[in-house]
Write a protein that holds these residues in place. Structure first.
Motif, PDB file in Angstrom:
ATOM      1  N   UNK A  63       0.677  -1.465   0.091  1.00 30.95           N
ATOM      2  CA  UNK A  63       0.017  -0.081   0.226  1.00 30.95           C
ATOM      3  C   UNK A  63       0.980   0.832  -0.011  1.00 30.95           C
ATOM      4  N   UNK A  64       2.057   1.240   0.668  1.00 36.13           N
ATOM      5  CA  UNK A  64       2.948   1.889   0.637  1.00 36.13           C
ATOM      6  C   UNK A  64       4.505   1.694   0.055  1.00 36.13           C
ATOM      7  N   UNK A 137       0.065  18.714   8.754  1.00 32.89           N
ATOM      8  CA  UNK A 137       0.525  17.323   9.260  1.00 32.89           C
ATOM      9  C   UNK A 137      -0.439  16.298   9.475  1.00 32.89           C
ATOM     10  N   UNK A 138      -0.789  15.294   8.068  1.00 34.13           N
ATOM     11  CA  UNK A 138      -2.207  14.576   7.821  1.00 34.13           C
ATOM     12  C   UNK A 138      -2.312  13.284   8.337  1.00 34.13           C
ATOM     13  N   UNK A 143      -9.225  10.064  10.204  1.00 31.89           N
ATOM     14  CA  UNK A 143      -9.261   9.291   8.867  1.00 31.89           C
ATOM     15  C   UNK A 143     -10.527  10.366   7.985  1.00 31.89           C
ATOM     16  N   UNK A 144     -11.515  10.708   8.379  1.00 29.42           N
ATOM     17  CA  UNK A 144     -12.198  11.495   7.869  1.00 29.42           C
ATOM     18  C   UNK A 144     -11.405  12.906   7.589  1.00 29.42           C
ATOM     19  N   UNK A 179      -4.295   5.446   8.889  1.00 31.28           N
ATOM     20  CA  UNK A 179      -5.544   5.881   8.850  1.00 31.28           C
ATOM     21  C   UNK A 179      -5.643   6.465   7.671  1.00 31.28           C
ATOM     22  N   UNK A 180      -4.640   7.346   7.362  1.00 32.91           N
ATOM     23  CA  UNK A 180      -4.295   8.101   5.902  1.00 32.91           C
ATOM     24  C   UNK A 180      -4.021   6.477   4.905  1.00 32.91           C
TER      25      UNK A 180
END
Length: 259
Positions: A63-64, A137-138, A143-144, A179-180
């Motif tokens: 995923x990353x 800073x994400x 998550x929303x 979550x990101x």
């Protein structure tokens, strides 16, 4: 001329060329199309959307992603897309002159201010992706909240290019929190794009330090983190590209690196 003398001469030439490029580039940013009466800033495209590459799932990749295959002589130079558009155009032109292609992860507010940059990047044969709307800073968001940040930038990209872009990179973080990653997937990005080589150019360490930071750990398949908006980066890029040429490495888009 000794090698150090050649590098000094090249750096001096780059500095002079950069100064000239900035002097002539300022004020050349394409103007966005006139807004409809009552429309808010940033809600109208600079030009009619044209088809652009969309995200794709890379089989066998997590995923990353932080690097590509190590058995091919390719690397990816990735730029955080923010800052003076004149410097951005200079960096893109330097890459193109050397036959290199790069990946730009654009900040949504930057696209609002300089909508013509989206097409400039794509027209140069480069990848264009999403670096969130406000570059905060994400990983500290819910998550929303993270989804709203990613989706807002995706909306700008879609309006300007017809696609949400090929890649997503989290803002102010090398790695995306779980979550990101989920939020990015919901927004249409199968993968988040990290990196395995950090130039640290955002600390303005000077061109020579940037070159050392990259060339030391660089390997085939590496993904390098760089930034628009820093003069040191523009001074360092021709030196980096020359080093890649000596090593027999080719700078390609992240899409090309991974497929």
């Amino acid at each position: 001329m000794k090698p150090t003398g050649r590098r000094g001469a090249l750096r001096a030439g780059v500095t002079a060329a950069l100064a000239g490029a900035l002097a002539t580039a300022c004020g050349t940013e394409p103007r966005p199309a006139a807004r409809r009466p009552g429309a808010a800033p940033g809600t109208e495209p600079a030009a009619a959307p044209a088809a652009a590459p969309a995200p794709r799932r890379i089989p066998g990749r997590p995923a990353e992603i932080d690097h590509g295959p190590r058995d091919r002589p390719r690397i990816a130079l990735t730029f955080h897309g923010q800052g003076d558009p004149a410097l951005a155009r200079t960096l893109l032109g330097q890459a193109e002159k050397a036959g290199a292609r790069v990946t730009v992860l654009a900040v949504g507010t930057w696209l609002d201010e300089h909508p013509g940059m989206a097409r400039r990047i794509l027209d140069g044969g480069h990848d264009l992706g999403n670096h969130t709307q406000h570059h905060t800073d994400i990983n500290t968001m819910t998550e929303t909240e993270a989804h709203a940040e990613i989706e807002a930038c995706a909306t700008r990209l879609r309006r300007l290019t017809g696609s949400v872009g090929t890649w997503f990179r989290p803002s102010r973080a090398r790695h995306a929190a779980p979550a990101v990653l989920r939020a990015a997937h919901r927004a249409g990005y199968p993968h988040a794009l990290s990196y395995d080589v950090d130039s640290l150019d955002f600390t303005s360490p000077g061109a020579d330090a940037i070159v050392r930071n990259v060339t030391g750990p660089l390997r085939p398949g590496s993904v390098v983190s760089l930034h628009f908006g820093y003069p040191d980066t523009a001074a360092a890029l021709p030196l980096l590209l020359a080093d890649l040429d000596r090593r027999g490495l080719r700078a390609v888009t992240t899409t090309e690196l991974l497929t």
